[in-house]
Design an enzyme around this catalytic site. Structure first.
Site, PDB file in Angstrom:
ATOM      1  CE  LYS A  54      -3.760  -2.432   2.256  1.00  9.33           C
ATOM      2  NZ  LYS A  54      -4.420  -2.828   3.512  1.00  9.33           N
ATOM      3  CD  GLN A  98      -3.274  -4.407   6.634  1.00 10.39           C
ATOM      4  OE1 GLN A  98      -3.266  -3.403   5.917  1.00 10.39           O
ATOM      5  NE2 GLN A  98      -3.761  -5.561   6.217  1.00 10.39           N
ATOM      6  CG  ASP A 121     -10.077  -0.569   4.907  1.00 12.60           C
ATOM      7  OD1 ASP A 121      -9.881  -0.690   3.684  1.00 12.60           O
ATOM      8  OD2 ASP A 121      -9.371  -1.112   5.774  1.00 12.60           O
TER       9      ASP A 121
END
Ligand code: NAP
Length: 297
Positions: A54, A98, A121
């Site tokens: 990422k 994460q 997200d």
């Protein structure tokens, strides 16, 4: 690449180039650089590798990114404090926690602390609710990436029978909602299967598109798909492989050798959904920056 293999890397590159241009224009016209804060708890090797991927992708398109790494034994309170400080840090338009987190931490409670305007997200209840009601703000990157693959490959979803195997909050569930909506790249008849579904083979044989996100290799075998259908493999598992330098290889949830002989299109692992997930995350960070600009003007 074989003509029935969907090249996720190539499509992701196209999407990323487009985002890069938009970010350049945003920087020029509004003197703004989109920023992403990544919170990484512990040292799970897969998570470390995803975070590195990422970071690299953000750098390539001009997104400012910083990873906040904390030890696996971090307390709920210390992570909450970090999230709350990032919520008011104007350098970051997006915040990503994460997953998975170490077992002692309540992921859902921590996700809820993220400002929904920065939840790139798409996992807070506010953003999940907006998707459910058909007015999405941030859609989780993997479902969005799967939908974009279908659109870019001109795979008709309107009226198609789509089976999704898996119902997680991160993949299967939001994807089912996304593909059900009455809009372009969706409008399908969606069935969702899980571990209690009794007749998966019957359902998959009757589907035009099968999307597998079970996390279990060989969930979908050749005898389970109909000729000419499309298969999207979301799964990523590490299998020991002593011929590789890393000692492992990545495999999906689909028996690729069997299924690719029968279907009209299939995504490989790696090189299918994975690169699209990253590209759609970049897209969400850019989107978050545009929202903050709109609020400021
Ligand atoms: N390529 C990417 O960018 C990307 C992104 C995210 C995830 N992934 C991968 O995608 C996979 C799924 O991720 P996830 O987060 O959704 O996993 P997850 O949270 O473990 O969910 C798996 C889902 O699959 C269902 N399932 C498991 N085995 C099954 C079986 N044999 N038959 C039918 N259903 C089954 C489970 O059912 P129950 O609900 O009944 O338990 C559950 O709903 C993993 O391999 C993950 O690494 C890839």
């Amino acid at each position: 690449m074989n003509k029935n293999i969907i090249d996720g890397k190539k499509i992701a590159l196209k999407v990323s180039e487009d985002i890069k241009d938009k970010i350049r224009a945003m920087n020029r016209d509004y003197n703004t650089i989109p920023g992403l804060a990544v919170i990484l708890i512990g040292d799970n090797p897969a998570s470390l590798s995803y975070v590195r991927g990422k970071e690299k992708a953000c750098n390539n398109v001009g997104i400012f990114t910083q990873t906040f790494a904390m030890p696996a034994e971090s307390s709920f309170e210390s992570i909450s404090e970090l999230i709350l400080s990032l919520n008011i840090d104007e350098r970051f338009h997006g915040i990503l926690l994460q997953l998975p987190l170490p077992k002692h931490l309540d992921s859902e409670k921590l996700i809820e602390l993220i400002d929904p305007q920065k939840d790139v997200d798409g996992l807070t209840s506010e953003n999940a609710g907006l998707l459910l009601l058909g007015s999405p703000r941030f859609v989780p990157a993997t479902p969005l990436g799967v939908q974009r693959l279908l659109i870019e490959e001109n795979i008709k979803t309107d009226g198609a029978k789509i089976l999704i195997i898996g119902r997680s909050n991160l993949v299967g569930l939001p994807l089912s909602i996304l593909l059900l909506q009455k809009r372009e790249g969706a409008n399908a008849t969606v069935t969702v299967a899980h571990t209690s579904t009794k007749n998966i083979e019957e359902l998959s044989l009757d589907s035009d598109i099968v999307i597998v996100a079970s996390g279990l290799p060989n969930t979908l075998l050749g005898r389970m798909v109909k000729k000419g259908s499309v298969v999207i493999d979301v799964g990523v598992s590490r299998m020991p492989d002593h011929t590789k330098k890393t000692g492992y290889k990545l495999v999906g949830d689909v028996n690729f050798n069997e299924v690719s002989q029968i279907v009209s299109k299939i995504t490989p692992v790696p090189g299918g959904v994975g690169p699209m997930t990253i590209a759609m995350l970049l897209n969400n960070v850019y989107l978050a920056a545009t929202f903050s600009l709109k609020k400021a003007n």
